[in-house]
Structures are given as structure tokens and as C-alpha cells.
Scaffold this active site. Structure first.
Site, PDB file in Angstrom:
ATOM      1  N   HIS A 162     108.093 -40.362  24.242  1.00 45.44           N
ATOM      2  CA  HIS A 162     107.815 -41.737  23.803  1.00 45.44           C
ATOM      3  C   HIS A 162     106.902 -41.794  22.587  1.00 45.44           C
ATOM      4  O   HIS A 162     106.740 -42.843  21.978  1.00 45.44           O
ATOM      5  CB  HIS A 162     107.178 -42.531  24.953  1.00 45.44           C
ATOM      6  CG  HIS A 162     108.126 -42.768  26.084  1.00 45.44           C
ATOM      7  ND1 HIS A 162     108.701 -43.983  26.326  1.00 45.44           N
ATOM      8  CD2 HIS A 162     108.636 -41.923  27.012  1.00 45.44           C
ATOM      9  CE1 HIS A 162     109.515 -43.889  27.371  1.00 45.44           C
ATOM     10  NE2 HIS A 162     109.488 -42.640  27.808  1.00 45.44           N
ATOM     11  N   ASP A 370     102.499 -44.297  15.281  1.00 50.16           N
ATOM     12  CA  ASP A 370     102.958 -44.848  16.551  1.00 50.16           C
ATOM     13  C   ASP A 370     104.405 -44.402  16.776  1.00 50.16           C
ATOM     14  O   ASP A 370     105.214 -44.460  15.844  1.00 50.16           O
ATOM     15  CB  ASP A 370     102.895 -46.392  16.495  1.00 50.16           C
ATOM     16  CG  ASP A 370     102.705 -47.018  17.874  1.00 50.16           C
ATOM     17  OD1 ASP A 370     103.106 -46.393  18.869  1.00 50.16           O
ATOM     18  OD2 ASP A 370     102.164 -48.138  17.938  1.00 50.16           O
TER      19      ASP A 370
HETATM   20  C1  G6P Z   1     101.766 -44.651  25.695  1.00 48.53           C
HETATM   21  C2  G6P Z   1     102.450 -43.480  26.356  1.00 48.53           C
HETATM   22  C3  G6P Z   1     102.786 -43.794  27.802  1.00 48.53           C
HETATM   23  C4  G6P Z   1     101.555 -44.300  28.526  1.00 48.53           C
HETATM   24  C5  G6P Z   1     100.957 -45.505  27.798  1.00 48.53           C
HETATM   25  C6  G6P Z   1      99.674 -46.045  28.459  1.00 48.53           C
HETATM   26  O1  G6P Z   1     102.670 -45.690  25.501  1.00 48.53           O
HETATM   27  O2  G6P Z   1     103.604 -43.089  25.636  1.00 48.53           O
HETATM   28  O3  G6P Z   1     103.294 -42.646  28.458  1.00 48.53           O
HETATM   29  O4  G6P Z   1     101.843 -44.625  29.864  1.00 48.53           O
HETATM   30  O5  G6P Z   1     100.659 -45.123  26.470  1.00 48.53           O
HETATM   31  O6  G6P Z   1      98.703 -45.042  28.593  1.00 48.53           O
HETATM   32  P1  G6P Z   1      98.144 -44.519  29.988  1.00 48.53           P
HETATM   33  O7  G6P Z   1      97.360 -43.305  29.633  1.00 48.53           O
HETATM   34  O8  G6P Z   1      97.294 -45.635  30.516  1.00 48.53           O
HETATM   35  O9  G6P Z   1      99.306 -44.234  30.896  1.00 48.53           O
END
Ligand code: G6P
Length: 461
Positions: A162, A370
């Protein structure tokens, strides 16, 4: 056919989180595109989601929620620190985002990352029936495809990253670069947000693993591994539908009234992360105020920021930096009853978000790097009135799709950003419409269902 195979999603987080209501805990589905995109596919395929519950050590049993089997993976405190905060978020996250903060390389974090990846792979390999499809998500779990392949060569394994995949000059720093590449190469199909990310991966796999092949297909250890870009998207219809309701029109009027009918609205909506370039847009806005190009009676910047990863110092520091800047700007430029910057540090319900998007004359999406940035796409989906303007960083995945509809900027160039913000505020209505129509066409034609289906179809092929 994939639909006849059972589908397993393996991700760092489960698609649900626990909330306390009336003294009791309940599971609620987490907001966000990924979850809503995968839920229909999982339901159709009697699927299972394997992930961390987001909680400290607990002994949760697998449970069904809204038709999906959830299998919690436990992380103890040391694992949370080594695998999640350490290797995932203090090594890989900054490294993959152009080293906008220096990545830290610690051998103990790497060992924990390997152990935790091993646990996810074990859980999936125990549960998946013969020939099932397993779709592994994101940078936390890059070793899982290889570990799964070693245990279960019968599985169909997909991986989607992602976040950006960095070029060789940066990726080469990673002491465990070959191990990570090998882990990914365990998949049948690897998806990236952009073609550049996919190309970076192809070059690195050839260079460090000796893989052979052209763009899109590599041969490695007697197998074929396919890779391509699959730009992720949002549930366009959901935003568009909310935006068309009479309630939304009311909410927009109320936002405008509260901020001041005369004022043009610039809007930023972000997770509070140092990759998002929140300070760049604040500095550009400060300059516009200081030179008198805009004034507080006629302009306001609304910034919402959702706190994130706050146990980590780099995130707390970023929050301090952003809040100090907002304090300075407001101290210098606000009027009684009219702040220059309206700052909301919280998550907003989707209806309120859509109303803010609908009220915003200019949307500011200015990350330093990003993978995609879904806020840019949500803005377009929330504007069936075909008005508004998007200022978009060239360093986002979204810019690869919206380059001829957004005002593209370099967030490191504060003067250029300020000029683009001004140009966006002054964009003629016809021009706003022309650009917004294009953006909406791109996003509605490639929504998150299209994304999930194209990946799963390619995985099945
Ligand atoms: C990004 C990453 C995700 C993640 C999100 C929120 O979008 O690609 O995998 O879940 O950030 O971050 P966190 O560490 O809270 O899961």
C-alpha cells in the site's frame, strides 16, 4: 476460478476494532476503503481475515463478524515494539517514503519482524484449505509470501504493497534487502500502487536475487512471479451518494455559516504523519497571509489531523511541529472570532467529512511521499456539483492518475505551493468544472471494487 477458492486476507490489522459501549465490548468494522473493498470478496468466497486486533497481549479466539471469519494474531509488548513500531514503522516506513526521516536499522527489530511474519504465515498455512487464495497486505508482512510458499506450495499467493516501493539508491541501504525481496518473491502476483514502484521492484529483484525477465514477469527458482501496478481507490458511490443527499447540502451550509459566509475555504485532511507535508502547506499559507495575498476575513484554512502512532517519538515530534506552526500562524494573523487556521485533531464521521469536502473551495494534498493518498480521490467523489480545486503533490500515487486535472505541486517548494494555492483560489468556474469532471471520471471508473476485482482476477489467471 478464484471464486471457487477460499479467500484469506492476511494483514497487520483486523478489519474490526473493539469499542466499549455501555460497559460492554463490541466489535465494529473499521472505516476505510480497504475493508469495504475486501469485505464483498470475502463474503462471496466464505473468506477469512487474519490480523492483529490492535490490542496488547490478549487471548482472543477466532470470531465471526458481519459474515467474515476474523482470526486474531497476538502481539506481546516486545513484539509490538520490535515488529510494529520498530521494523515496520521506524525502519521500513521512512525508508520506503524517500527517507524523509532517517530509517533506523536495528538487528533486534529485524529478528522480531521475522518471528512475527513467521507467526502470520503459520496461522494462514494451518487454516487455508488446499488450493486457497491468500492475499497478503502491506509492508508489515513482506516475508509472509515466501514463508507461506515454503510451507504450502499449493496455495495461490498474492501480495499488495500500500505504500511506495523505493528506488535502488534508497532500498540498497536495507541490511536485509535480499531477504525482503525473497519474501515478496514467494507470491504468484505482487501489486504496487504505481508503475514506478513496480519497476523499482523488478530492477531490485533482478539485481539482488538474480531473477530474470521483462517488466511484469520474473522467473526465479524455477517459478514465475508476476508483478504490476494496481492503483488502489475508494468506494466512489458511497461518497457520491452521501454528497447528493439534502442533509449534506444542509451540513455544507452550516459549515460555511460557521466559518463565515464570505470566506473561501482551504482544506487539509490527514493522518498526522510526517510524510504528509502538513507543515509545507501551513508555511505556504503563512506566506500568503504575510504578503497580503490572502486575508483572514476572506480566507480560512481548515486542517483536520487524525492522531497516529503516538507511542513513537517521531510522531509526537511531528504533532508538536504542526501544532506550533498553527499556533504561530493563528497568533500572528487571527482576528477576534476568526482564526486563520481551524484545527481539528480528531477522526470525523464520514458525513462530516463529505460536508467539509463539499464546502472546500480548495483541497490541499501535499505529501512529501505517499503510496496513493485516498483523500484526493474522496474529494473528487464528494463533488457531484463539479466545483472546487485540488492542489496535489507530485509525490503521491494519486498524481499519476490525476495529473491533468489537479494543480500539481512540489511540496518542498513553498513558494511554488503558495502560488498554486492562490491559483486554485482564483480558478474560474469553467476551469474548476473541466478539471473536476475529469477527476471524477478517473475515480468512478477505477473505484476500490475495480481494484480488488482486477487484483483477484489477475491472481486467479
Ligand atoms: C498506512 C498503511 C496501512 C496502515 C495505515 C494506518 O495507510 O499503509 O497499512 O494501517 O497507514 O497506520 P497504523 O499504523 O495505525 O495501522
Amino acid at each position: 476460478m478464484l471464486s471457487s477458492r477460499k479467500l484469506f486476507v492476511v494483514a497487520n490489522r483486523l478489519p474490526v476494532s473493539r469499542v466499549r459501549r455501555g460497559g460492554e465490548f463490541h466489535w465494529v468494522t473499521s472505516p476505510g476503503g480497504l475493508v469495504s473493498a475486501l469485505v464483498p470478496a470475502l463474503r462471496e468466497n466464505r473468506g477469512t481475515w487474519i490480523g492483529w486486533s490492535g490490542e496488547g497481549k490478549s487471548t482472543l479466539k477466532p470470531f465471526k463478524h458481519e459474515g467474515i471469519e476474523n482470526v486474531p494474531v497476538e502481539l506481546n509488548k516486545a513484539e509490538l515494539e520490535g515488529y510494529y513500531e520498530g521494523f515496520s514503522n521506524a525502519t521500513l516506513w521512512p525508508l520506503y517514503h524517500d527517507c524523509v526521516r532517517p530509517p533506523e536499522y536495528r538487528r533486534s527489530w529485524w529478528s522480531t519482524y521475522v518471528e512475527v511474519n513467521q507467526r502470520f504465515a503459520e496461522v494462514a498455512s494451518k487454516l487455508a484449505p488446499d488450493g486457497a487464495a491468500v492475499w497478503v497486505q502491506d509492508y508489515h508482512l513482506q516475508l509472509v509470501p515466501g514463508m507461506l510458499r515454503a510451507r504450502r506450495p499449493d496455495l495461490r499467493i498474492g501480495f499488495f504493497l500500500h505504500i511506495p516501493f523505493p528506488p535502488q539508491e534508497l532500498f540498497a541501504q536495507l541490511p536485509w534487502r535480499s531477504e525482503i525481496l525473497k519474501g515478496l518473491m514467494g507470491a504468484d502476483l505482487i501489486g504496487f500502487q504505481t508503475r514506478v514502484g513496480a519497476q523499482n521492484f523488478g530492477q531490485l529483484a533482478r539485481r539482488y536475487l538474480g531473477a530474470r525477465g521483462r517488466y511484469g514477469v520474473l522467473s526465479f527458482e524455477g517459478r514465475e512471479v508476476r508483478y504490476a501496478d494496481f492503483p488502489i481507490s475508494i468506494d466512489f458511490r458511497r461518497f457520491d451518494d452521501i454528497a447528493r443527499t439534502p442533509d449534506n447540502a444542509k451540513r455544507i451550509r452550516s459549515v460555511r455559516k460557521r466559518l463565515g459566509e464570505e470566506r473561501r475555504i482551504l482544506l487539509g485532511i490527514d493522518r498526522l504523519d510526517y510524510t504528509k507535508g502538513i507543515d509545507s502547506r501551513l508555511k505556504a499559507f503563512r506566506d500568503l497571509l504575510a504578503t497580503g495575498a490572502v486575508d483572514v476575513e476572506r480566507t480560512v484554512l481548515v486542517q483536520t489531523a487524525v492522531p497516529s502512532r503516538e507511542r513513537m517519538k517521531s510522531y509526537r515530534d511531528e504533532r508538536d511541529r504542526v501544532e506550533r506552526l498553527i499556533g504561530e500562524i493563528n497568533g500572528e494573523h487571527s482576528l477576534l472570532g476568526q482564526s486563520a487556521v481551524q484545527y481539528l485533531r480528531r477522526n470525523l464521521p464520514v458525513e462530516e467529512l463529505v460536508a467539509l469536502y463539499g464546502a472546500a473551495d480548495v483541497m490541499l494534498v501535499t505529501p512529501l511521499r505517499d503510496g496513493m493518498n485516498l483523500v484526493a480521490k474522496e474529494y473528487a467523489a464528494s463533488r457531484p456539483d463539479e466545483r472546487g480545486a485540488l492542489v496535489l503533490s507530485e509525490f503521491t500515487g494519486a498524481a499519476h492518475e490525476l495529473y491533468n486535472a489537479a494543480l500539481i505541486i512540489n511540496p518542498y517548494d513553498v513558494d511554488g505551493l503558495a502560488a498554486a494555492m492562490l491559483a486554485a483560489l482564483e480558478l474560474e468556474e469553467d476551469e474548476q468544472r473541466r478539471r473536476m469532471v475529469r477527476m471524477r471520471r478517473v475515480v468512478s471508473g477505477h473505484d476500490v471494487y475495480f481494484w480488488a476485482n482486477s487484483f483477484l482476477e489477475a491472481l486467479a489467471a
